[in-house]
Design an enzyme around this catalytic site. Structure first.
Site, short mmCIF file in Angstrom:
data_model
loop_
_atom_site.label_atom_id
_atom_site.label_comp_id
_atom_site.label_asym_id
_atom_site.label_seq_id
_atom_site.Cartn_x
_atom_site.Cartn_y
_atom_site.Cartn_z
CB CYS A 162 -1.00 0.03 1.14
SG CYS A 162 -2.32 1.24 0.84
CG ASP A 166 -5.87 2.39 7.50
OD1 ASP A 166 -5.13 1.69 6.81
OD2 ASP A 166 -6.31 3.50 7.15
C1 RUB Z 1 -4.17 3.38 3.13
C2 RUB Z 1 -3.50 2.40 4.01
C3 RUB Z 1 -2.22 2.87 4.67
C4 RUB Z 1 -2.58 3.40 6.08
C5 RUB Z 1 -1.39 4.11 6.70
O1 RUB Z 1 -5.44 2.92 2.71
O2 RUB Z 1 -3.94 1.31 4.28
O3 RUB Z 1 -1.31 1.82 4.80
O4 RUB Z 1 -3.65 4.31 5.99
O5 RUB Z 1 -1.06 5.21 5.91
P1 RUB Z 1 -6.33 3.86 1.77
P2 RUB Z 1 -0.33 6.49 6.52
O6 RUB Z 1 -5.52 4.14 0.55
O7 RUB Z 1 -7.56 3.06 1.51
O8 RUB Z 1 -6.63 5.12 2.56
O9 RUB Z 1 0.94 5.98 7.13
O10 RUB Z 1 -0.09 7.38 5.33
O11 RUB Z 1 -1.23 7.10 7.54
#
Ligand code: RUB
Length: 320
Positions: free
Chosen positions: A125, A194
């Site tokens: 991701c 998340d």
């Molecule tokens: C994003 C996702 C990221 C976390 C952490 O999912 O799963 O790994 O949100 O991200 P989506 P961060 O694209 O569905 O929002 O470290 O940037 O907070």
């Protein structure tokens, strides 16, 4: 930013990633407070609460969103005039945004120290904190290489490879199902979160649990990068994190789906990786084993078991 515009951008994932969502929400609440023209404090509070509810409903899984709302709305506490209430919201929103940005930098530093010269890292991701660790290690002169997954169905991997490429980091782009084929070439998996539950499970983009499973089987360490506001206080009394299920047409175009009346697309956006698959969670307060998640929730978010019992009675959330 105007509230409905922020809400739409979060829903449509123009604003995405748990940290960015949290900061956008804090900004929207602050701007809304500043623009509100009402004559009674009660009405101001009500308006703010409605706005908070609208923003909370945009995406259900990222706990950074309710945590940010809670921290910003705390600015309304003990205020006696509209001016005080506005100032309180602005102060708390600015403080949240500042501390979030600081946390991202801090985690980059701490996380980089767990990356060795010569390591090959796999990430899944697009997480700004996970990438922060990788980019900081590269900046420190460590010779690293990355495997980045595609991340079906929304292809967040494309954002990841662009960022890594711009940083000059050697990167291999693979489809999600190729993780098992390459895991033996990997020294460390780094992902974002998340939500982190009190028992140290991590909720992150769908596919993370499969990546973690492959890593465990191959004895590759898995590190999660997560700011303290990704930890979920309400899991203390057993509340589950709701997993968002998004529209089927993110996976299968409507024109094809229409021809397949017996087929239903299931499209959960996140999954849960159990704590046994996680070696380390790096927060801005330092790195912890996942089993220490309660300490973060109690000491940094202010929600120990006693506070919950005080707020909800000894029956806990179910007795709400
Ligand atoms: C994003 C996702 C990221 C976390 C952490 O999912 O799963 O790994 O949100 O991200 P989506 P961060 O694209 O569905 O929002 O470290 O940037 O907070």
């Amino acid at each position: 930013m105007i509230v409905p515009e922020t809400a739409d951008k979060i829903k449509s994932m123009e604003i995405r990633g748990a940290g960015r969502i949290a900061r956008a929400v804090a900004e929207a609440l602050r701007d809304h407070a500043l623009s509100l023209q009402v004559s009674a404090l009660d009405v101001f509070r009500q308006e703010m609460e409605q706005t908070a509810a609208l923003l909370l409903a945009t995406r259900p899984t990222a706990v950074s969103l309710p945590n940010a709302v809670h921290m910003v709305m705390a600015g309304l506490n003990h205020t006696k005039t509209i001016e005080e209430a506005k100032a309180g919201v602005v102060r708390c929103a600015d403080e949240f945004i500042r501390s979030s940005q600081h946390a991202v930098e801090q985690i980059g530093q701490f996380g980089a120290s767990h990356i060795r010269d010569g390591d090959t890292i796999l990430t899944h991701c697009n997480s700004e904190v996970a990438l922060g660790c990788i980019i900081e290690a590269h900046r420190q002169g460590k010779k690293i290489e990355v495997f980045a997954t595609e991340v079906r169905p929304r292809n967040q991997g494309l954002i990841t490879i662009r960022t890594l490429n711009d940083a000059g980091i050697k990167t291999n782009f693979i489809v999600d199902s190729a993780v098992r084929s390459f895991i033996n070439d990997v020294d460390l998996v780094i992902v974002g979160a998340d939500a982190v539950t009190v028992n140290g499970a991590v909720v992150n983009k769908i596919g993370t649990a499969q990546v973690a499973h492959s890593a465990r089987e191959a004895r590759v360490n898995l590190m999660v990068a997560a700011e303290t506001y990704k930890f979920a206080p309400r899991t203390i009394l057993g509340e589950f994190i709701r997993i968002e299920e998004r529209a089927g047409n993110e996976v299968l175009p409507d024109e094809i789906a229409r021809t397949l009346p017996y087929v239903t697309v299931r499209n959960p956006a996140f999954d849960v990786t159990p704590s046994e698959y996680i070696d380390l969670i790096v927060t801005e307060k330092g790195a912890i084993p996942p089993q220490m998640a309660y300490v973060i929730i109690r000491d940094y978010l202010g929600w120990g078991i006693d506070e919950f019992h005080l707020a909800f009675g000894s029956a806990g959330l179910n007795g709400e």
